[in-house]
Design a protein around this motif. Structure first.
Motif, PDB file in Angstrom:
ATOM      1  N   ASN A  60      -6.021  25.689   0.705  1.00  0.00           N
ATOM      2  CA  ASN A  60      -6.464  25.362   2.065  1.00  0.00           C
ATOM      3  C   ASN A  60      -6.924  23.904   2.227  1.00  0.00           C
ATOM      4  N   PHE A  61      -6.717  23.078   1.211  1.00  0.00           N
ATOM      5  CA  PHE A  61      -7.044  21.652   1.288  1.00  0.00           C
ATOM      6  C   PHE A  61      -5.775  20.832   1.136  1.00  0.00           C
ATOM      7  N   SER A  62      -5.696  19.737   1.883  1.00  0.00           N
ATOM      8  CA  SER A  62      -4.616  18.773   1.665  1.00  0.00           C
ATOM      9  C   SER A  62      -5.243  17.382   1.591  1.00  0.00           C
ATOM     10  N   TYR A  63      -4.883  16.660   0.550  1.00  0.00           N
ATOM     11  CA  TYR A  63      -5.413  15.324   0.285  1.00  0.00           C
ATOM     12  C   TYR A  63      -4.264  14.324   0.236  1.00  0.00           C
ATOM     13  N   TYR A  64      -4.513  13.148   0.807  1.00  0.00           N
ATOM     14  CA  TYR A  64      -3.576  12.038   0.719  1.00  0.00           C
ATOM     15  C   TYR A  64      -4.350  10.828   0.223  1.00  0.00           C
ATOM     16  N   VAL A  65      -3.771  10.117  -0.733  1.00  0.00           N
ATOM     17  CA  VAL A  65      -4.426   8.939  -1.301  1.00  0.00           C
ATOM     18  C   VAL A  65      -3.604   7.695  -0.989  1.00  0.00           C
ATOM     19  N   ALA A  66      -4.306   6.598  -0.787  1.00  0.00           N
ATOM     20  CA  ALA A  66      -3.674   5.289  -0.609  1.00  0.00           C
ATOM     21  C   ALA A  66      -3.999   4.462  -1.841  1.00  0.00           C
ATOM     22  N   ALA A 125     -15.887  19.618  -8.588  1.00  0.00           N
ATOM     23  CA  ALA A 125     -15.700  20.139  -7.225  1.00  0.00           C
ATOM     24  C   ALA A 125     -14.435  19.564  -6.602  1.00  0.00           C
ATOM     25  N   VAL A 126     -14.217  18.274  -6.762  1.00  0.00           N
ATOM     26  CA  VAL A 126     -13.020  17.646  -6.192  1.00  0.00           C
ATOM     27  C   VAL A 126     -11.764  18.238  -6.835  1.00  0.00           C
ATOM     28  N   ARG A 127     -11.795  18.515  -8.131  1.00  0.00           N
ATOM     29  CA  ARG A 127     -10.647  19.180  -8.780  1.00  0.00           C
ATOM     30  C   ARG A 127     -10.366  20.529  -8.123  1.00  0.00           C
ATOM     31  N   ARG A 128     -11.426  21.271  -7.823  1.00  0.00           N
ATOM     32  CA  ARG A 128     -11.247  22.574  -7.165  1.00  0.00           C
ATOM     33  C   ARG A 128     -10.615  22.399  -5.783  1.00  0.00           C
ATOM     34  N   TYR A 129     -11.097  21.421  -5.015  1.00  0.00           N
ATOM     35  CA  TYR A 129     -10.526  21.185  -3.693  1.00  0.00           C
ATOM     36  C   TYR A 129      -9.035  20.829  -3.806  1.00  0.00           C
ATOM     37  N   LEU A 130      -8.720  19.931  -4.744  1.00  0.00           N
ATOM     38  CA  LEU A 130      -7.341  19.486  -4.914  1.00  0.00           C
ATOM     39  C   LEU A 130      -6.411  20.624  -5.330  1.00  0.00           C
ATOM     40  N   MET A 185       0.854  -1.177   0.000  1.00  0.00           N
ATOM     41  CA  MET A 185       0.000   0.000   0.000  1.00  0.00           C
ATOM     42  C   MET A 185       0.895   1.234   0.000  1.00  0.00           C
ATOM     43  N   ARG A 186       0.625   2.144  -0.888  1.00  0.00           N
ATOM     44  CA  ARG A 186       1.407   3.376  -0.983  1.00  0.00           C
ATOM     45  C   ARG A 186       0.502   4.566  -0.685  1.00  0.00           C
ATOM     46  N   VAL A 187       0.922   5.452   0.214  1.00  0.00           N
ATOM     47  CA  VAL A 187       0.170   6.668   0.533  1.00  0.00           C
ATOM     48  C   VAL A 187       1.023   7.850   0.098  1.00  0.00           C
ATOM     49  N   GLU A 188       0.376   8.785  -0.613  1.00  0.00           N
ATOM     50  CA  GLU A 188       1.080   9.964  -1.095  1.00  0.00           C
ATOM     51  C   GLU A 188       0.106  11.121  -1.234  1.00  0.00           C
ATOM     52  N   ALA A 189       0.662  12.301  -1.404  1.00  0.00           N
ATOM     53  CA  ALA A 189      -0.179  13.475  -1.637  1.00  0.00           C
ATOM     54  C   ALA A 189      -0.933  13.295  -2.941  1.00  0.00           C
ATOM     55  N   ALA A 190      -2.195  13.691  -2.937  1.00  0.00           N
ATOM     56  CA  ALA A 190      -3.020  13.589  -4.140  1.00  0.00           C
ATOM     57  C   ALA A 190      -2.787  14.801  -5.023  1.00  0.00           C
ATOM     58  N   ASP A 191      -3.170  14.671  -6.294  1.00  0.00           N
ATOM     59  CA  ASP A 191      -3.169  15.822  -7.193  1.00  0.00           C
ATOM     60  C   ASP A 191      -4.429  15.768  -8.048  1.00  0.00           C
ATOM     61  N   VAL A 192      -4.609  16.760  -8.911  1.00  0.00           N
ATOM     62  CA  VAL A 192      -5.866  16.871  -9.655  1.00  0.00           C
ATOM     63  C   VAL A 192      -6.154  15.651 -10.525  1.00  0.00           C
ATOM     64  N   SER A 193      -5.138  14.891 -10.879  1.00  0.00           N
ATOM     65  CA  SER A 193      -5.386  13.691 -11.677  1.00  0.00           C
ATOM     66  C   SER A 193      -6.147  12.624 -10.875  1.00  0.00           C
ATOM     67  N   ASP A 194      -6.223  12.785  -9.561  1.00  0.00           N
ATOM     68  CA  ASP A 194      -6.953  11.838  -8.705  1.00  0.00           C
ATOM     69  C   ASP A 194      -8.431  12.195  -8.544  1.00  0.00           C
ATOM     70  N   ALA A 195      -8.861  13.328  -9.091  1.00  0.00           N
ATOM     71  CA  ALA A 195     -10.220  13.829  -8.850  1.00  0.00           C
ATOM     72  C   ALA A 195     -11.309  12.839  -9.252  1.00  0.00           C
ATOM     73  N   GLU A 196     -11.182  12.238 -10.403  1.00  0.00           N
ATOM     74  CA  GLU A 196     -12.231  11.324 -10.874  1.00  0.00           C
ATOM     75  C   GLU A 196     -12.376  10.119  -9.947  1.00  0.00           C
ATOM     76  N   ALA A 197     -11.260   9.516  -9.558  1.00  0.00           N
ATOM     77  CA  ALA A 197     -11.302   8.339  -8.678  1.00  0.00           C
ATOM     78  C   ALA A 197     -11.819   8.711  -7.297  1.00  0.00           C
ATOM     79  N   ILE A 198     -11.415   9.873  -6.780  1.00  0.00           N
ATOM     80  CA  ILE A 198     -11.889  10.318  -5.464  1.00  0.00           C
ATOM     81  C   ILE A 198     -13.389  10.553  -5.498  1.00  0.00           C
ATOM     82  N   SER A 199     -13.869  11.278  -6.503  1.00  0.00           N
ATOM     83  CA  SER A 199     -15.302  11.540  -6.620  1.00  0.00           C
ATOM     84  C   SER A 199     -16.091  10.234  -6.726  1.00  0.00           C
ATOM     85  N   ALA A 200     -15.607   9.321  -7.555  1.00  0.00           N
ATOM     86  CA  ALA A 200     -16.311   8.039  -7.741  1.00  0.00           C
ATOM     87  C   ALA A 200     -16.397   7.255  -6.432  1.00  0.00           C
TER      88      ALA A 200
END
Length: 156
Positions: free
Chosen positions: A54-60, A45-50, A1-16
């Motif tokens: 003032n937002f920080s996202y981490y994805v696994a 909306a998730v792209r805007r947050y990313l 399992m790898r955890v790292e900072a998210a970026d806008v390319s993760d928006a679709e998967a996060i929203s889904a």
């Protein structure tokens, strides 16, 4: 399992993932009145947050697949914490919260956090040290429990 900072390319998967897991939030099976919530979890909306400072996202990720993610707003509000069904029950939520909490503390958070918990997730947040704050709220077609963690209450 790898955890790292998210970026806008993760928006679709996060929203889904949020959409997939949000069914228990709705007050009505038809999702009537939940349009503002649904708009807030759209890919746009998730792209805007990313992209927002003032937002920080981490994805696994596991084998390239989104296993879960955590997001903090304003270094103090646990904005999102979702774990894909296939990865639930493996302490991934605890790991993601620990990473977000540590990063926030290192960035100057004094140890106080809030979250608007889904009703089904309240026990998880209580294990993290959060306490219920006030009554359950019903807004925009969804219900949630406001919760707060104060310095010295960390149950993680």
């Amino acid at each position: 399992m790898r955890v790292e900072a998210a970026d806008v390319s993760d928006a679709e998967a996060i929203s889904a993932l949020i959409v997939e897991l949000s069914e228990p939030f709705f007050l009505s099976p038809s999702r009537e009145g939940a349009e503002p919530f649904l708009a807030s979890i759209s890919v746009e909306a998730v792209r805007r947050y990313l992209s927002a400072a003032n937002f920080s996202y981490y994805v696994a990720r596991s084998e390239g697949r989104l296993a879960g993610f955590v997001a903090l707003r304003d270094n103090a509000h646990l904005f999102h914490l979702f774990v894909a069904k296939a990865f639930q029950g493996r302490q991934l939520a605890s790991q993601l919260w620990a990473i977000a909490q540590t990063e926030a503390l290192q960035a100057g958070n004094p140890g106080e956090f809030t979250v608007n918990s889904s009703l089904t997730a309240v026990p998880v947040y209580e294990r993290f040290g959060f306490a219920r704050e006030g009554e359950v709220k019903s807004v925009h077609g969804i219900s949630f429990q406001p919760m707060r963690l104060r310095s010295g209450q960390n149950g993680a």
